[in-house]
Design an enzyme around this catalytic site. Structure first.
Site, PDB file in Angstrom:
ATOM      1  N   GLY A 180      45.320 -14.656-144.713  1.00 39.05           N
ATOM      2  CA  GLY A 180      45.961 -13.348-144.754  1.00 39.05           C
ATOM      3  C   GLY A 180      45.225 -12.398-145.667  1.00 39.05           C
ATOM      4  N   PRO A 181      45.516 -11.104-145.569  1.00 40.34           N
ATOM      5  CA  PRO A 181      44.885 -10.114-146.442  1.00 40.34           C
ATOM      6  C   PRO A 181      45.237 -10.367-147.906  1.00 40.34           C
ATOM      7  CG  PRO A 181      46.054  -9.066-144.606  1.00 40.34           C
ATOM      8  CD  PRO A 181      46.463 -10.502-144.618  1.00 40.34           C
ATOM      9  N   PRO A 182      44.476  -9.794-148.828  1.00 47.09           N
ATOM     10  CA  PRO A 182      44.790  -9.959-150.257  1.00 47.09           C
ATOM     11  C   PRO A 182      46.160  -9.384-150.598  1.00 47.09           C
ATOM     12  CG  PRO A 182      42.576  -9.071-149.951  1.00 47.09           C
ATOM     13  CD  PRO A 182      43.226  -9.039-148.613  1.00 47.09           C
ATOM     14  N   GLY A 183      46.883 -10.090-151.463  1.00 48.66           N
ATOM     15  CA  GLY A 183      48.154  -9.575-151.961  1.00 48.66           C
ATOM     16  C   GLY A 183      49.358  -9.878-151.111  1.00 48.66           C
ATOM     17  N   THR A 184      49.210 -10.729-150.086  1.00 48.10           N
ATOM     18  CA  THR A 184      50.347 -10.999-149.199  1.00 48.10           C
ATOM     19  C   THR A 184      51.179 -12.187-149.657  1.00 48.10           C
ATOM     20  OG1 THR A 184      48.821 -12.220-147.770  1.00 48.10           O
ATOM     21  CG2 THR A 184      49.323  -9.956-147.153  1.00 48.10           C
TER      22      THR A 184
ATOM     23  N   GLU B 191      45.581  22.515-146.237  1.00 42.94           N
ATOM     24  CA  GLU B 191      46.681  21.543-146.179  1.00 42.94           C
ATOM     25  C   GLU B 191      47.778  22.007-145.227  1.00 42.94           C
ATOM     26  OE1 GLU B 191      46.339  18.682-147.372  1.00 42.94           O
ATOM     27  OE2 GLU B 191      44.559  19.092-148.569  1.00 42.94           O
TER      28      GLU B 191
END
Length: 615
Positions: free
Chosen positions: A195-199, A419
Site C-alpha cells: 500500500g501507499p505510505p501512511g496507510t 483565482e
C-alpha cells in the site's frame, strides 16, 4: 567503555609507572653523575676502572669510593671540543636530552588510539539490538516485543476493514493452530502488506501481535545489509533461529523492497552481491520454514513492482494484502479513533470532515488532527472546532500563509482575477470538485493565491467530458488574465503543466482521442506508487504517430481554451465583481462564493470539436 576495559588501562599505566620510578629512583641512588672535565682528571690520575663506553655515555667505577659512590656516569663530549675546553681550564659537561617520555609516547599514543577506535566501534555494534561487540555483527538486531509489550489492537486500526479481516485469520491461527489443521489447511508462510505510505501497514502488523499476544520481532529491510560481506545472510539466519526458539511469534520486515529487489538488474553497483546473497538466504529460510511451527512472517512495502518474483511465488510470500487509502467511511472511522486523543467540540461534524479529507491516508489524518489541535491552542480555545480543522487542512494542502510576502497592486489584481477565473469555471460544471474557498494570500513555496476545491464523494472513474471540464478549470486562470489585462503572466505555469499532462493522458493512455481512436500509445511500467512523470514511459509508436499525438494534444487544449474564453466572456461581470471582492477581503468563503455565482451563465457546454461532430 565498560568496566573491565577501564580496569585494564589503569593496571597497565600503574605497572608502567612503577618500573619508571624504580629505574629513576634506585639508579640515581647508586651512581654519581660527574662532569666530563672531572672524568678526564680522574683518567689522568688513574682513579677509574671498568669503563663502559656508549655513543652518548661513559660509565665506570672509582678505584676508591668518592662521596659514598662506587660508580659514576658522564656524558661524552667531542674530543676536539674537550681538548679546547681543557686547555682553557673550563669545567664542562654535556647534557643529554631526556627522550624517555617522547619515545614512550611515540608508540603508546598510536596504540591507545587504535584501542580506542576498536572499543568505540565495538560499543556501537553492541548498542545495536543489545548485542556485545564486533563479534556479534552477524546478529539480526531485530527489536523483540514481549507478549504484553505490544499495546496495539485491531480496535486502534480503522479504515482498512478488508485488510483487518484478512489478518484476523493470522490471529486465529496463532491462538488455535489446530483449528486450521483440522481439514488439512495451512496458513500462508508469508503475508505481504502492500500500500501507499501512511496507510497503516506497520500498525496492522503490530495489531496482529497485540491481538494474538505473541512475541513480535520487528526489523527493516535495510538493517540486514551492511558494509561487511556475508553479514546480511548471517542476520537472516539469526533472525529465523531466534523466532523458532520463541514460537509462536511474528516476524515483521518493514520496507521489504530494501532487501528483496529483483536480482541481476543492470546498473546495480556497490553492495550488489551482498544484497543478492542476503536475499538468497531469505528465500532459503522461507523454503525451509514449516508453516506449522507457529511463526508467521509479515512484511510491508510500497513498491511491490521491484520485488524479486521468487520472493512472491506460492510457498513464500504467497498472500498479498492491499492496504489502500481509506474511503469516506474509512476516513470517518479513522477520525473518530484519533479524535479521542484531543478535546474536540461536541458539535463537530465528523462526517463533513471525512468529505473534506478525500485522498488522505491514516497518517495524514493523524497529522491533520494534531495540526487542528495546535491551531486551537494558538487561539487559546478550550476545544477544537471545525474551523480549526479547516485551517489545518488549508495548511496541509496549500502550505503555510506567507503574510510577509507583500505583492504590489498590479500583482494582487492579476492574482485575484486568476483565482476568480478558476472558481467561475469550476462552478459552471457540475462534475467538477466543489469550490470551498478562494484566497489571494500567498501560501507555501510559490503559490500567490489558491482556489480550494475538495471532492464531495470518492471517485474511481472519470469520463472524457469530466477530464475536458478539468482542463477548462485549469485554464480559467490564464484566460481570465488575458481577458482583463490583455496579457498573461507566469502565474499559470503549474496549471499548464497539469493541463498538458491531462491532455496527453487522454490521447496516449486512455484511448479517448477522437482522431487516433481507441489506442494506447504508452504502456504502463507497473509502478505501484503514483510518481509524477513515471509509470507510462514505454514508447511503442512511430515518429508519424508522435506527430499526430502532438497535434491532437494541441487541438484538445486549444478547444478547451476557446470554450473557457467564451464561458468567462459570458460571465465577465461576475469575474470583475468577484475579483474586486477578493482584493477587498483577500479571502472568500463557501457561502460568499455561492452568493456570487448565483447568476452564472452556462455557455458552450461542449468543446468546439465535439460540437462540430454533433452537427
Amino acid at each position: 567503555m565498560n568496566e573491565p576495559n577501564r580496569n585494564f588501562f589503569w593496571i597497565f599505566f600503574l605497572i608502567l609507572g612503577i618500573f619508571w620510578l624504580q629505574s629513576v629512583w634506585f639508579g640515581s641512588r647508586t651512581v654519581q653523575q660527574i662532569p666530563y672535565s672531572q672524568y678526564e682528571s680522574l683518567v689522568k690520575q688513574g682513579d677509574v676502572q671498568n669503563l663502559i663506553v656508549t655513543e652518548n655515555h661513559i660509565r665506570g667505577e672509582f678505584k676508591q669510593p668518592q662521596n659514598g659512590f662506587k660508580s659514576f656516569v658522564t656524558n661524552r663530549v667531542e674530543p676536539e671540543l674537550a681538548k679546547e675546553l681543557s686547555g682553557a681550564g673550563v669545567t664542562y659537561r654535556r647534557e643529554i636530552e631526556n627522550t624517555f617520555f617522547r619515545d614512550l609516547l611515540s608508540w603508546v599514543v598510536p596504540a591507545l588510539i587504535f584501542v580506542a577506535v576498536f572499543l568505540y566501534f565495538s560499543r556501537k555494534f553492541a548498542e545495536k539490538g543489545g548485542m556485545s561487540g564486533l563479534m556479534s555483527v552477524g546478529k539480526s538486531g531485530a527489536r523483540l516485543y514481549a507478549e504484553t509489550g505490544v499495546k496495539v489492537s485491531f480496535g486502534d486500526v480503522a479504515g482498512v476493514e478488508e485488510a483487518k479481516a484478512e489478518l484476523y485469520e493470522v490471529v486465529q491461527f496463532l491462538k488455535s493452530p489446530q483449528e486450521f489443521g483440522r481439514l488439512g489447511a495451512r496458513m500462508p508462510k508469508g503475508i505481504l502488506l502492500v500500500g501507499p505510505p501512511g496507510t497503516g501497514k506497520t500498525l496492522l502488523a503490530k495489531a496482529v501481535a497485540g491481538e494474538a499476544q505473541v512475541p513480535f520481532y520487528s526489523i527493516t529491510g535495510s538493517e540486514f545489509v551492511e558494509m561487511f560481506v556475508g553479514v546480511g545472510a548471517a542476520r537472516v539466519r539469526d533472525l529465523f533461529e531466534q523466532a523458532r526458539k520463541n514460537a509462536p511469534c511474528i516476524i515483521f520486515i518493514d520496507e521489504l523492497d530494501a532487501l528483496g529487489k529483483v536480482r541481476g538488474v543492470a546498473g546495480s553497483f556497490g553492495g550488489h552481491d551482498e544484497k543478492e546473497q542476503t536475499l538468497n538466504q531469505l528465500l532459503a529460510e522461507l523454503d525451509g520454514f514449516d508453516s506449522r511451527s507457529g511463526v508467521v512472517i509479515l512484511a510491508a512495502t510500497n513498491r511491490p513492482e521491484v520485488l524479486d518474483p521468487a520472493l512472491l511465488r506460492a510457498g513464500r510470500f504467497d498472500r498479498q494484502v492491499l492496504v489502500d487509502r481509506p474511503d469516506r467511511t474509512g476516513r470517518e472511522q479513522i477520525l473518530r479513533v484519533h479524535l479521542k486523543k484531543i478535546k474536540a467540540d461536541e458539535a463537530l461534524n465528523v462526517e463533513h470532515l471525512a468529505h473534506l479529507t478525500s485522498g488522505f491516508t491514516g497518517a495524514d489524518i493523524a497529522n491533520l488532527i494534531n495540526e487542528a489541535a495546535m491551531v486551537a491552542t494558538r487561539r487559546k480555545a478550550e476545544t477544537v472546532n471545525e474551523k480549526d480543522f479547516v485551517a489545518a487542512i488549508e495548511r496541509i494542502v496549500a502550505g503555510l500563509e506567507k503574510k510577509s510576502r507583500l505583492l504590489n497592486e498590479k500583482e494582487k489584481a492579476i492574482v485575484a482575477h486568476h483565482e476568480m477565473g478558476h472558481a467561475i469555471m469550476a462552478c459552471l460544471f457540475p462534475g467538477v470538485d466543489k469550490v470551498q474557498k478562494i484566497s489571494i494570500i500567498p501560501r507555501g513555496l510559490g503559490a500567490l493565491g489558491y482556489t480550494m476545491q475538495r471532492p464531495t464523494e470518492d471517485r474511481y472513474l472519470m469520463t472524457r467530458p469530466e477530464l475536458l471540464d478539468k482542463i477548462c478549470v485549469l485554464l480559467g486562470g490564464r484566460v481570465a488574465e488575458e481577458l482583463i489585462f490583455g496579457e498573461v503572466s507566469t502565474g499559470a505555469s503549474d496549471d499548464l503543466v497539469r493541463v498538458t499532462n491531462i491532455a496527453e493522458a487522454l490521447v496516449t493512455r486512455y484511448g479517448m482521442s477522437e482522431v487516433l481512436g481507441n489506442i494506447v500509445f504508452e504502456q504502463p511500467t507497473g509502478n505501484f506508487l503514483e510518481v509524477p512523470g513515471a509509470g507510462y514511459r514505454s514508447r511503442t509508436y512511430s515518429e508519424k504517430s508522435a506527430t499526430e499525438i502532438d497535434q491532437e494534444i494541441r487541438q484538445i487544449v486549444a478547444a478547451c481554451a476557446l470554450r473557457t474564453r467564451e464561458s468567462l466572456a459570458a460571465n465577465l461581470s461576475i469575474l470583475k465583481k468577484g475579483a474586486a471582492q477578493l482584493l477587498e477581503k483577500e479571502t472568500l468563503s463557501e457561502p460568499e462564493i455561492e452568493l456570487l455565482m448565483r447568476d452564472l451563465v452556462v455557455k458552450n457546454a461542449a468543446p468546439q470539436r465535439e460540437r462540430d461532430l454533433s452537427v
